[in-house]
Enzyme design. Structure first.
Site, short mmCIF file in Angstrom:
data_model
loop_
_atom_site.label_atom_id
_atom_site.label_comp_id
_atom_site.label_asym_id
_atom_site.label_seq_id
_atom_site.Cartn_x
_atom_site.Cartn_y
_atom_site.Cartn_z
N ASP A 1 0.41 -1.61 0.35
CA ASP A 1 -0.62 0.08 0.36
C ASP A 1 0.66 0.87 0.24
O ASP A 1 1.90 0.85 0.66
CB ASP A 1 -0.77 -0.57 0.91
CG ASP A 1 -2.19 -1.24 1.08
OD1 ASP A 1 -2.13 -1.86 0.01
OD2 ASP A 1 -3.12 -1.18 2.38
N ARG B 1 -0.94 -0.27 -8.91
CA ARG B 1 -2.42 -0.42 -8.60
C ARG B 1 -2.90 1.39 -8.93
O ARG B 1 -2.36 2.43 -7.83
CB ARG B 1 -3.11 -0.73 -7.39
CG ARG B 1 -4.22 -0.17 -6.49
CD ARG B 1 -4.44 -0.48 -5.27
NE ARG B 1 -4.33 -1.64 -4.55
CZ ARG B 1 -3.82 -2.36 -3.61
NH1 ARG B 1 -3.75 -1.08 -2.32
NH2 ARG B 1 -4.11 -3.33 -3.04
#
Length: 278
Positions: free
Chosen positions: A107, A158
């Site tokens: 992340d 992402r």
């Protein structure tokens, strides 16, 4: 125990409850990105404990034949303690995950962590044959340059709009500007990436844009959404496209639940209705 009102957004407190939720998703043709909740540890001990739980989690996923991967936060596995701690614990997780054929997402947190996170991603994804992904945020002005750097690397990227309140001197603050940047990043990725594009968005316009780009360029991609948000749309999209749901679990669920409730009025209305119906 997590109250029923929070179960829409958090898959319980234990790995077992999270993996049971993954099974229900897989039955609906939706894959899962499993995340143990936790962040900003200021000592190695809790970071190492979470890293150990991730290693056990990937072993459980690998042994279960579930369609699932994991996602970790840098500050959860030691970044606030030191870059060396973060790198060491991340590599332990990625090595175990690669042995188990389980993918690992890293992340992205606020802008102060961008360089170290991208550097760690580059090191891990080249060492472990692309078994790693990283998140980039459209609201940061630097992201186009970062994406150009990532285009030739193995692994996945992402694309999200960005959830952190970044300084105006380095970030787009206007919603229209962020949307424009997101569209342009997707256009660059679909044109220049061979594969490995993850569209992390609940915005129907951005999802439709990604589908149009896929049809134009033929580049493979996947869609990613949060547990508890637009789940009907997730199931509909899963009938035609690769769909992944972000599945958080763990004892540190309260702050995550609060963020989900406050970020969208639909989520707040859900909670209010649940309270009034009790």
């Amino acid at each position: 125990m997590i109250p029923p009102i929070a179960n829409r957004f958090v898959a319980g407190e234990s790995p077992a409850t999270a993996l049971e939720h993954v099974r229900t998703l897989n039955d609906r043709n939706i894959n899962a990105i499993v995340n143990l909740l936790g962040e900003h540890y200021d000592s190695r001990s809790p970071a190492a404990a979470d890293a150990a739980e991730y290693r056990t989690l990937v072993a459980d996923i690998g042994d279960s034949n579930l369609e699932a991967c994991i996602s970790v936060k840098p500050s959860q596995i030691g970044l606030d303690v030191g870059e060396d701690v973060f790198r060491d614990l991340l590599e332990e997780i990625v090595a175990e995950a690669t042995d188990r054929d389980v993918f690992v997402w890293i992340d992205m947190e606020d802008h102060t962590t961008t360089d170290v996170t991208l550097d760690a991603f580059e090191a891990m994804t080249t060492t472990y044959d692309g078994n790693v992904g990283v998140c980039v945020q459209a609201n940061l002005e630097r992201t186009r340059e970062d994406v150009e750097r990532l285009a030739d690397l193995p692994g996945k990227v992402r694309f999200v709009k960005g959830a952190y309140d970044e300084p105006a001197e380095i970030a787009y603050k206007d919603k229209a500007a962020v949307n424009r940047a997101y569209r342009e990043l997707l256009e660059y990725a679909f044109e220049h990436f061979e594969d490995g594009i993850a569209v992390g968005s609940h915005d129907p316009a951005m999802i439709e844009h990604a589908i149009d780009l896929h049809e134009e360029y033929g580049t493979d991609f996947e869609l990613q959404m949060l547990m508890g948000v637009r789940e009907d749309a997730q199931e509909e999209l899963a009938a035609e496209y690769e769909m992944w749901q972000y599945v958080p679990y763990g004892g540190r669920w309260k702050s995550y639940f609060y963020r989900r409730v406050m970020e969208r009025k639909e989520n707040l209305f859900f909670v209010l209705r649940a309270i009034l119906d009790r």
